[in-house]
Design a protein around this motif. Structure first.
Motif, PDB file in Angstrom:
ATOM      1  N   ARG A   1       0.840  -1.209   0.000  1.00 46.84           N
ATOM      2  CA  ARG A   1       0.000   0.000   0.000  1.00 46.84           C
ATOM      3  C   ARG A   1       0.869   1.251   0.000  1.00 46.84           C
TER       4      ARG A   1
ATOM      5  N   GLN B   1       2.389   1.779  -3.529  1.00 52.52           N
ATOM      6  CA  GLN B   1       1.421   2.252  -4.519  1.00 52.52           C
ATOM      7  C   GLN B   1       0.947   3.674  -4.221  1.00 52.52           C
ATOM      8  N   SER B   2       0.695   3.977  -2.959  1.00 58.90           N
ATOM      9  CA  SER B   2       0.172   5.305  -2.622  1.00 58.90           C
ATOM     10  C   SER B   2       1.210   6.392  -2.808  1.00 58.90           C
TER      11      SER B   2
ATOM     12  N   ASN C   1       3.422   6.396  -5.161  1.00 53.75           N
ATOM     13  CA  ASN C   1       3.815   6.376  -6.568  1.00 53.75           C
ATOM     14  C   ASN C   1       5.247   5.901  -6.783  1.00 53.75           C
TER      15      ASN C   1
ATOM     16  N   LEU D   1       6.253   2.953  -7.457  1.00 53.32           N
ATOM     17  CA  LEU D   1       6.337   2.015  -8.565  1.00 53.32           C
ATOM     18  C   LEU D   1       6.208   2.703  -9.925  1.00 53.32           C
ATOM     19  N   SER D   2       5.945   3.993  -9.929  1.00 49.43           N
ATOM     20  CA  SER D   2       5.882   4.753 -11.183  1.00 49.43           C
ATOM     21  C   SER D   2       7.043   5.736 -11.299  1.00 49.43           C
TER      22      SER D   2
ATOM     23  N   LYS E   1       2.570  -2.248 -10.484  1.00 49.76           N
ATOM     24  CA  LYS E   1       2.100  -0.907 -10.122  1.00 49.76           C
ATOM     25  C   LYS E   1       0.610  -0.697 -10.354  1.00 49.76           C
ATOM     26  N   ASN E   2       0.025  -1.396 -11.344  1.00 49.11           N
ATOM     27  CA  ASN E   2      -1.391  -1.164 -11.649  1.00 49.11           C
ATOM     28  C   ASN E   2      -2.308  -2.287 -11.160  1.00 49.11           C
TER      29      ASN E   2
ATOM     30  N   LEU F   1      -5.124  -3.398  -5.194  1.00 47.43           N
ATOM     31  CA  LEU F   1      -4.656  -3.925  -3.912  1.00 47.43           C
ATOM     32  C   LEU F   1      -5.383  -5.209  -3.526  1.00 47.43           C
TER      33      LEU F   1
END
Length: 441
Positions: free
Chosen positions: A262, A265-266, A268, A270-271, A307-308, A311
């Motif tokens: 979490r 991902q929150s 960012n 992974l981007s 990344k996409n 969850l």
């Protein structure tokens, strides 16, 4: 990684698999494309630093006998992924003030063994934890100098690393699951510390206080952000959670790992190629990687594949097992039926739905503002875990209706969902869970 280590009756001399040396020039060629991504994001000076910094950190790798050419692009990896992560309790190269004298603490056990599977279409991921005390057949494993170590009919899975190195642990899990595993990594205590530092800390919820003098983990009930040594010891504790067993420790680790996903991902992460390369540097500096994974591009591509994924489609499970207590076998043994259901679904890239509990070392986090509601999430029964994969309040019933034996022909149709038996415990990354500490007061 264990807070107290058990040595089986037959632990042979320590072997580490076949290591390959990486020359600076070869390593540089492997990661130039990855550094270019950093150049595009952060400018040439940062990209040049990334090349030098990661090359200087790369360690010798382990040959699994199934290597493939490194990727040429920085996009997410094509197709599915099977990656085995092994946590070693070896004290070699570790701080003796923290972890003991390596000349006295000589055991090498894979006290954490986790398999990451990413589906072919990158719509779901499953992480399977294998109990360290689970008795399994160990296949014949290759020797670094040639030849093989003999197979064994029944030994604890955590002896495989000391028996035949990382490649032997991979072969054992492949035989147990029926999956091909092309990627693998081994991490020691210091590696966990540095990786948690690279992420910037992970917040965990503790439902009841943890008191574990073995790992020095003392946490009151509430939320705590853990980083460095504190994160490592939280992941190691077993005396402080659940019933004090490794099974409780696994579900406690899943509390941390779900929160980690979490967080990634929150934020960012992974981007963001710059952040990803920071984590990749920590990985290549502090982990022993298979030759197939000893390339920063590959690591970043696997991270980008996550990344996409929603969850609620990133699911952490414990390999189904039952306690066994008989002469020479004090631990757990696999449950073949539930295990077959789990891995048939994984092989078919079907989404899975949990119907069992979260495990001995964790509880479902109560919603904010109520004392009567902690039991509410479990009260939903076996249908509650099935709702998140559907992704909305109107569609939970649709995927199960498709049945586990039906493959949708319409690409836009929801994928088939397999309900796992209640003997398979775990949680999704979308579930808010808390550690079930053992503190009495």
């Amino acid at each position: 990684m264990s807070s107290s280590r058990q040595r089986p009756s037959r632990v042979p001399a320590v072997r580490h698999g076949q290591l390959r040396r990486s020359t600076p020039w070869i390593s540089a060629a492997k990661i130039v494309a990855g550094a270019l991504a950093v150049v595009l994001v952060s400018g040439a000076s940062v990209g040049a630093y990334a090349v030098w910094d990661v090359v200087s950190s790369i360690k010798p790798s382990v040959d699994l006998g199934k290597e493939s050419p490194p990727p040429k692009s920085i996009d997410s990896i094509e197709g599915g992924v099977n990656l085995l992560l092994v946590g070693s309790d070896s004290r070699q190269g570790q701080d003796p003030a923290l972890f003991g004298d390596p000349t006295k603490e000589t055991g090498v056990l894979n006290d954490v063994t986790m398999l990451l599977h990413i589906s072919e279409d990158h719509s779901a991921a499953t992480v399977v934890s294998f109990p360290r005390d689970m008795f399994v057949p160990i296949p014949s494993c290759p020797k670094p100098e040639g030849g093989t170590y003999p197979a064994m009919s029944s030994q604890k899975i955590n002896t495989t690393l000391g028996y035949g190195g990382l490649a032997c642990t991979v072969k054992t899990v492949e035989a147990l699951t029926g999956l091909d595993i092309p990627y693998a990594a081994e991490v020691q205590f210091s590696g966990v510390i540095e990786l948690s530092n690279a992420v910037g800390g992970v917040e965990v919820c503790v439902a009841k206080g943890i008191s574990d003098p073995y790992t020095g983990t003392f946490l009151d009930a509430g939320n705590h952000t853990l980083q460095g040594l504190a994160a490592l010891q939280f992941l190691r504790t077993r005396h402080g959670v659940g019933d004090g067993s490794d099974l409780g420790r696994i579900s406690n680790q899943q509390v941390f790992l779900s929160s980690l996903v979490r967080t990634l991902q929150s934020s960012n992460t992974l981007s963001d190629p710059t952040k990803l390369f920071s984590i990749a540097k920590a990985a290549v500096s502090n982990m022993t990687l298979s030759t197939s994974l000893n390339d920063v591009n590959t690591m970043v591509q696997i991270a980008l594949a996550l990344k996409n994924i929603p969850l609620d489609q990133i699911v952490f499970v414990q390999y189904p097992n039952a306690i066994v207590d008989k002469p020479g076998h004090n631990g757990v043994e696999p449950l073949p039926g539930p295990a077959k259901t789990l891995f048939d679904a994984i092989k078919a890239d079907q989404h899975i739905s949990l119907t069992g509990g979260t495990g001995l070392g964790s509880v479902t986090e109560p919603p904010a503002g109520g004392t009567e509601t902690p039991a509410a999430p479990p009260a939903g029964g076996s249908q509650t875990p099935a709702a998140p994969p559907a992704g909305g309040s109107q569609t939970p019933a649709a995927p199960p209706a498709g049945g586990s034996s039906t493959t949708p022909t319409d690409p836009s149709a929801p994928p088939a969902v397999v309900e796992l038996p209640s003997t398979v415990t775990g949680q999704s990354a979308g579930e808010q869970t808390c550690s079930a500490g053992n503190k009495r007061k």
